[in-house]
Write a protein that holds these residues in place. Structure first.
Motif, mmCIF file in Angstrom:
data_model
loop_
_atom_site.group_PDB
_atom_site.id
_atom_site.type_symbol
_atom_site.label_atom_id
_atom_site.label_comp_id
_atom_site.label_asym_id
_atom_site.label_seq_id
_atom_site.Cartn_x
_atom_site.Cartn_y
_atom_site.Cartn_z
ATOM 1 N N ASP A 3 0.845 -1.198 0.000
ATOM 2 C CA ASP A 3 0.000 0.000 0.000
ATOM 3 C C ASP A 3 0.881 1.250 0.000
ATOM 4 O O ASP A 3 1.087 1.878 1.049
ATOM 5 C CB ASP A 3 -0.918 -0.014 1.231
ATOM 6 C CG ASP A 3 -2.046 1.000 1.131
ATOM 7 O OD1 ASP A 3 -1.922 1.957 0.348
ATOM 8 O OD2 ASP A 3 -3.062 0.819 1.836
ATOM 9 N N PRO A 4 1.425 1.625 -1.170
ATOM 10 C CA PRO A 4 2.302 2.803 -1.241
ATOM 11 C C PRO A 4 1.625 4.084 -0.764
ATOM 12 O O PRO A 4 2.290 4.954 -0.189
ATOM 13 C CB PRO A 4 2.651 2.890 -2.734
ATOM 14 C CG PRO A 4 2.410 1.520 -3.274
ATOM 15 C CD PRO A 4 1.273 0.963 -2.474
ATOM 16 N N GLU A 5 0.325 4.205 -1.007
ATOM 17 C CA GLU A 5 -0.399 5.403 -0.578
ATOM 18 C C GLU A 5 -0.347 5.532 0.942
ATOM 19 O O GLU A 5 -0.062 6.603 1.491
ATOM 20 C CB GLU A 5 -1.856 5.332 -1.050
ATOM 21 C CG GLU A 5 -2.022 5.416 -2.552
ATOM 22 C CD GLU A 5 -1.771 6.806 -3.076
ATOM 23 O OE1 GLU A 5 -2.030 7.778 -2.332
ATOM 24 O OE2 GLU A 5 -1.294 6.938 -4.217
ATOM 25 N N LEU A 6 -0.621 4.439 1.637
ATOM 26 C CA LEU A 6 -0.596 4.450 3.099
ATOM 27 C C LEU A 6 0.826 4.674 3.593
ATOM 28 O O LEU A 6 1.044 5.381 4.590
ATOM 29 C CB LEU A 6 -1.160 3.128 3.644
ATOM 30 C CG LEU A 6 -1.337 3.038 5.161
ATOM 31 C CD1 LEU A 6 -2.309 4.106 5.654
ATOM 32 C CD2 LEU A 6 -1.842 1.644 5.554
ATOM 33 N N ALA A 7 1.794 4.108 2.906
ATOM 34 C CA ALA A 7 3.198 4.291 3.278
ATOM 35 C C ALA A 7 3.585 5.769 3.207
ATOM 36 O O ALA A 7 4.271 6.299 4.093
ATOM 37 C CB ALA A 7 4.091 3.457 2.363
ATOM 38 N N GLN A 8 3.149 6.459 2.159
ATOM 39 C CA GLN A 8 3.474 7.874 2.010
ATOM 40 C C GLN A 8 2.742 8.721 3.037
ATOM 41 O O GLN A 8 3.290 9.704 3.552
ATOM 42 C CB GLN A 8 3.154 8.318 0.576
ATOM 43 C CG GLN A 8 4.213 7.792 -0.389
ATOM 44 C CD GLN A 8 3.844 7.879 -1.848
ATOM 45 O OE1 GLN A 8 4.714 7.959 -2.690
ATOM 46 N NE2 GLN A 8 2.567 7.842 -2.174
ATOM 47 N N GLN A 9 1.521 8.334 3.380
ATOM 48 C CA GLN A 9 0.803 9.036 4.447
ATOM 49 C C GLN A 9 1.564 8.919 5.770
ATOM 50 O O GLN A 9 1.657 9.883 6.541
ATOM 51 C CB GLN A 9 -0.604 8.460 4.599
ATOM 52 C CG GLN A 9 -1.552 8.769 3.459
ATOM 53 C CD GLN A 9 -2.871 8.031 3.599
ATOM 54 O OE1 GLN A 9 -3.317 7.703 4.701
ATOM 55 N NE2 GLN A 9 -3.501 7.739 2.473
#
Length: 342
Positions: A264-270
């Protein structure tokens, strides 16, 4: 009509229930150093879980252990975000184990020091904390104005230096080479200087605790160390000072990176963005866990003294480029072993 309403309500409940379960099932696995995990949990992990409706799974270990695990699991990564030193992170990036960060999705990058925004190049990592390294000395017995002062005749037999195999060893050579005034990434002149004076060195220490003990027992009057040992040194109740050499100080940086193939790259960036926020950086600095890279963090003098804090401190640090570390560390070690450790 009533049956239709009940049926519709039941269907809506199923959808809402599925969405809730989906949110609860979201998991972010992070790989970090094992220190201060209770403090990180309170300041970072728990608040982020509440914010994202997800679960954080923490894996910890040494840098070498965690890098090896990344390599073994490269085809099917088990980690989403990893914390490394800048050199370890660049090594992972060079092995195609990391993915670039989408800076547009990390708005708090705008609040951190420039040197921490892209320390690896190509957006492969972002600095989340840093520290200064300088010379500590007994201010009642000696004065230090330059890195070369470590080798003054009056200090012979009264200094300790970090071993080449630790994080402080190469950056000490970096500053000695700078003080000598010759640009050479192999640190040949610096190693020769240490070799010339190796009999004047009480020990080449491997851990900060060794240094603290040496100063406490008055076996040494000066040494090189990272700022993270400063709180313990102040507790000794001795006249110990932190030098401001004319060549500046050096130091290190830890970075956050996204693992290639993260689920989950999106969650990682968050998560990375949240870690860089003034809110989290303030909590970690207040707890004396990390020196902040977020420029909006403010600290009282007593806490600022314990950390590497503020624009002046940040600007005084000469960072050893991670690429230079990777390219030359084998040569450093070989030269050191043949001239200093023999």
């Amino acid at each position: 009509m009533t049956a239709r309403i009940l049926l519709a309500f039941s269907a809506l409940s199923l959808v809402l229930g599925a969405n809730t379960a989906s949110a609860q099932d979201k998991t972010l696995t992070i790989s970090v150093y094992g220190i201060a995990q209770d403090a990180y949990k309170a300041a970072l992990y728990d608040p982020f879980e509440a914010k994202c409706g997800c679960k954080i799974v923490v894996e910890s270990g040494t840098a070498s252990e965690r890098l090896a695990k990344l390599e073994v699991n490269a085809a099917a990564p088990t980690v989403d975000v990893i914390a490394f030193s800048d050199a370890n992170a660049l090594e992972a990036a060079n092995k195609d184990l990391l993915a670039p960060i989408d800076t547009a999705k990390v708005p708090n990058l705008g609040e951190i020091y420039d040197f921490a925004k892209d320390p690896l190049g190509n957006g492969m990592g972002v600095g989340y904390t840093f520290y200064g390294t300088s010379i500590v000395y007994r201010s009642d017995l000696v004065k230090i104005d330059s890195w070369l002062d470590l080798f003054k005749p009056e200090l012979a037999g009264q200094i300790a230096l970090p071993n080449i195999t630790g994080t402080q060893g190469p950056i000490t050579l970096f500053m000695l080479q700078k003080a000598i005034g010759k640009e050479d990434p192999t640190f040949s002149d610096a190693i020769d200087l240490v070799a010339e004076h190796k009999d004047d060195v009480v020990t080449f220490y491997n851990s900060g605790s060794q240094l603290i003990q040496l100063l406490q027992q008055e076996e040494v009057v000066a040494s090189v160390t990272g700022r993270f040992t400063w709180p313990s040194l102040m507790k000794l109740g001795m006249p110990v000072a932190w030098a401001t050499p004319k060549e500046g100080q050096t130091g290190g940086m830890n970075v956050l990176s996204i693992v290639k193939g993260a689920k989950d790259p999106e969650l990682a960036q968050q998560f990375i963005d949240y870690w860089l926020s003034a809110e989290v950086q303030q909590k970690l600095a207040d707890g004396l866990v990390d020196s902040p890279v977020n420029t909006k963090v403010t600290l009282p003098d007593d806490k600022a003294e314990m950390l590497t804090y503020g624009a002046d401190s940040a600007e005084s640090i000469n960072f050893l480029p991670p690429a230079q570390q990777l390219e030359n560390r084998d040569a450093w070690l070989q030269n050191w072993n043949s001239k200093v450790a023999n």
